[in-house]
Design an enzyme around this catalytic site. Structure first.
Site, PDB file in Angstrom:
ATOM      1  N   SER A  94       0.873  -1.193   0.000  1.00 14.31           N
ATOM      2  CA  SER A  94       0.000   0.000   0.000  1.00 14.31           C
ATOM      3  C   SER A  94       0.898   1.228   0.000  1.00 14.31           C
ATOM      4  O   SER A  94       2.057   1.160   0.423  1.00 14.31           O
ATOM      5  CB  SER A  94      -0.851   0.001   1.275  1.00 14.31           C
ATOM      6  OG  SER A  94      -1.494   1.247   1.437  1.00 14.31           O
ATOM      7  N   TYR A 141      -2.032  -0.772  10.192  1.00 14.71           N
ATOM      8  CA  TYR A 141      -2.072  -1.183   8.779  1.00 14.71           C
ATOM      9  C   TYR A 141      -0.784  -0.734   8.083  1.00 14.71           C
ATOM     10  O   TYR A 141      -0.151  -1.493   7.348  1.00 14.71           O
ATOM     11  CB  TYR A 141      -3.302  -0.553   8.134  1.00 14.71           C
ATOM     12  CG  TYR A 141      -3.504  -0.842   6.672  1.00 14.71           C
ATOM     13  CD1 TYR A 141      -4.005  -2.063   6.248  1.00 14.71           C
ATOM     14  CD2 TYR A 141      -3.214   0.121   5.704  1.00 14.71           C
ATOM     15  CE1 TYR A 141      -4.214  -2.322   4.897  1.00 14.71           C
ATOM     16  CE2 TYR A 141      -3.415  -0.120   4.359  1.00 14.71           C
ATOM     17  CZ  TYR A 141      -3.921  -1.342   3.957  1.00 14.71           C
ATOM     18  OH  TYR A 141      -4.125  -1.593   2.622  1.00 14.71           O
TER      19      TYR A 141
HETATM   20  N1  LIG Z   1      -8.660  -0.858  -1.851  1.00 17.34           N
HETATM   21  C1  LIG Z   1      -7.699  -0.049  -1.492  1.00 17.34           C
HETATM   22  O1  LIG Z   1      -7.902   1.149  -1.418  1.00 17.34           O
HETATM   23  C2  LIG Z   1      -6.331  -0.581  -1.198  1.00 17.34           C
HETATM   24  C3  LIG Z   1      -5.260   0.323  -1.173  1.00 17.34           C
HETATM   25  C4  LIG Z   1      -3.976  -0.155  -0.891  1.00 17.34           C
HETATM   26  C5  LIG Z   1      -3.791  -1.508  -0.704  1.00 17.34           C
HETATM   27  N2  LIG Z   1      -4.845  -2.359  -0.732  1.00 17.34           N
HETATM   28  C6  LIG Z   1      -4.559  -3.783  -0.514  1.00 17.34           C
HETATM   29  O2  LIG Z   1      -5.049  -4.514  -1.621  1.00 17.34           O
HETATM   30  C7  LIG Z   1      -5.366  -5.839  -1.212  1.00 17.34           C
HETATM   31  C8  LIG Z   1      -6.741  -6.216  -1.718  1.00 17.34           C
HETATM   32  O3  LIG Z   1      -7.693  -5.363  -1.150  1.00 17.34           O
HETATM   33  P1  LIG Z   1      -9.076  -4.947  -1.818  1.00 17.34           P
HETATM   34  O4  LIG Z   1      -9.110  -3.486  -1.869  1.00 17.34           O
HETATM   35  O5  LIG Z   1      -9.323  -5.733  -3.051  1.00 17.34           O
HETATM   36  O6  LIG Z   1     -10.037  -5.347  -0.617  1.00 17.34           O
HETATM   37  P2  LIG Z   1     -11.248  -6.357  -0.539  1.00 17.34           P
HETATM   38  O7  LIG Z   1     -11.734  -6.279   0.864  1.00 17.34           O
HETATM   39  O8  LIG Z   1     -12.198  -6.133  -1.638  1.00 17.34           O
HETATM   40  O9  LIG Z   1     -10.497  -7.743  -0.769  1.00 17.34           O
HETATM   41  C9  LIG Z   1      -9.660  -8.335   0.187  1.00 17.34           C
HETATM   42  C10 LIG Z   1      -9.898  -9.828   0.137  1.00 17.34           C
HETATM   43  O10 LIG Z   1      -9.049 -10.439   1.132  1.00 17.34           O
HETATM   44  C11 LIG Z   1      -9.826 -11.429   1.778  1.00 17.34           C
HETATM   45  N3  LIG Z   1      -9.357 -11.672   3.131  1.00 17.34           N
HETATM   46  C12 LIG Z   1      -9.499 -10.860   4.212  1.00 17.34           C
HETATM   47  N4  LIG Z   1      -9.029 -11.464   5.304  1.00 17.34           N
HETATM   48  C13 LIG Z   1      -8.585 -12.686   4.914  1.00 17.34           C
HETATM   49  C14 LIG Z   1      -8.001 -13.780   5.602  1.00 17.34           C
HETATM   50  N5  LIG Z   1      -7.800 -13.750   6.919  1.00 17.34           N
HETATM   51  N6  LIG Z   1      -7.680 -14.889   4.890  1.00 17.34           N
HETATM   52  C15 LIG Z   1      -7.909 -14.937   3.555  1.00 17.34           C
HETATM   53  N7  LIG Z   1      -8.450 -13.936   2.846  1.00 17.34           N
HETATM   54  C16 LIG Z   1      -8.796 -12.819   3.525  1.00 17.34           C
HETATM   55  C17 LIG Z   1     -11.245 -10.863   1.814  1.00 17.34           C
HETATM   56  O11 LIG Z   1     -12.219 -11.884   2.004  1.00 17.34           O
HETATM   57  C18 LIG Z   1     -11.344 -10.178   0.486  1.00 17.34           C
HETATM   58  O12 LIG Z   1     -11.912 -10.968  -0.530  1.00 17.34           O
HETATM   59  C19 LIG Z   1      -5.252  -5.851   0.316  1.00 17.34           C
HETATM   60  O13 LIG Z   1      -4.011  -6.427   0.696  1.00 17.34           O
HETATM   61  C20 LIG Z   1      -5.272  -4.375   0.674  1.00 17.34           C
HETATM   62  O14 LIG Z   1      -4.587  -4.105   1.888  1.00 17.34           O
HETATM   63  C21 LIG Z   1      -6.109  -1.927  -0.984  1.00 17.34           C
END
Ligand SMILES: NC(=O)c1ccc[n+]([C@@H]2O[C@H](COP(=O)([O-])OP(=O)(O)OC[C@H]3O[C@@H](n4cnc5c(N)ncnc54)[C@H](O)[C@@H]3O)[C@@H](O)[C@H]2O)c1
Length: 258
Positions: free
Chosen positions: A145, A158
């Site tokens: 991130s 985080y």
């Molecule tokens: N969306 C944003 O703004 C953003 C920004 C920076 C980084 N990220 C990172 O991107 C990645 C994906 O996030 P996203 O935005 O698609 O979010 P999202 O919540 O849509 O997807 C995250 C997925 O991870 C799964 N997950 C959560 N806990 C889990 C566990 N204990 N075991 C297995 N799976 C688990 C969830 O069920 C979900 O499907 C994450 O690592 C997040 O930190 C997201």
């Protein structure tokens, strides 16, 4: 030939915002997919909607056995593993450090940091053997991130976990640079996924104020779209991108340019 034809890619957090789109793009581009997420039902539905071959295994990424089993599944179903995208993750409540409940902090470290460690711990040995025996290169992409590259007010835990993901990425990249494995991290700013929307809806100051808070420091003055982030993840995973390793790729509308 399609971009990822005949390759096997593992995606965690497969049914989430980035995960789902990644799976679609990889499958359309010819990859066999090993998919994982917490719930089995949505995972199977996603698998059935994809054009290519799939194998699924539901579980909690903070449980080390899941990562071991996923690598075994890739080997058994498709004969190996070329690409691993360690994408599963959770956000934290948007509060200052002393207000983060300790149990929540522990859980975030377990999922966002240890989850990536466990994943790489089992992905690397298989990829190393494949390169040694067959000169078959491997690519690992960890989703960190922008909060992993600098401090993030009200996201301290985080941010610490994502800094840790970048540390794991760079260290493993150096350890395996001559062993055919590239390891890179992608560092998005807030993107329009369920995670960001859930996070905003939980903000004590309200959705609008929190959205303004989040985009104030973004030179492009907006959230990222899912496809804009997925494009960079695919770039990092692509074997054509063969000399790039140990990088933290910003997809942040210019935040880190300032
Ligand atoms: N969306 C944003 O703004 C953003 C920004 C920076 C980084 N990220 C990172 O991107 C990645 C994906 O996030 P996203 O935005 O698609 O979010 P999202 O919540 O849509 O997807 C995250 C997925 O991870 C799964 N997950 C959560 N806990 C889990 C566990 N204990 N075991 C297995 N799976 C688990 C969830 O069920 C979900 O499907 C994450 O690592 C997040 O930190 C997201």
């Amino acid at each position: 030939m399609s971009r990822f034809e005949g390759m096997t890619a593992l995606v965690t957090g497969a049914t989430g915002g980035f995960g789902r789109r990644l799976c679609e793009r990889l499958s359309q581009a010819g990859a066999n997919l090993v998919l994982s997420d917490v719930k089995d039902g949505p995972l199977k539905e996603l698998a059935q909607s994809l054009p290519g071959k799939t194998a699924t295994l539901a579980g909690d990424i903070s449980d080390e056995r899941l990562s071991k089993d996923l690598v075994a599944l890739a080997k058994k179903s498709f004969g190996g593993l070329d690409i691993a995208i360690n994408n599963a993750g959770v956000a934290q409540t948007f509060v200052k450090l002393p207000q983060v409940p300790s149990a929540e902090a522990r859980r975030i470290f377990e999922i966002d940091l240890l989850g990536v460690f466990f994943a790489m711990k089992y992905q690397i040995p298989l990829m190393e053997r494949q390169f040694r025996d067959d000169r078959r290169p491997g690519a690992i992409v960890n989703i960190a991130s922008v909060a992993g590259r600098a401090g993030a007010p009200k996201l301290s835990v985080y941010s610490a976990a994502k800094h840790g993901v970048i540390g794991l990425t760079k260290s493993a990249a150096a350890e395996y640079a001559t062993k055919g494995i590239r390891v890179n991290a992608v560092c998005p700013s807030f993107a329009r996924t369920a995670m960001a929307l859930a996070f905003l809806s939980r903000a004590p100051e309200g959705v609008e104020a929190a959205t303004n808070d989040l985009t104030r420091g973004v030179p492009m003055k907006r959230l990222a779209e899912v496809d804009e982030v997925v494009e960079v993840i695919l770039f990092a995973a692509d074997p054509a991108n063969s000399f790039m390793t140990g990088q933290e790729l910003g997809v942040d509308g210019g935040i880190t340019a300032l």
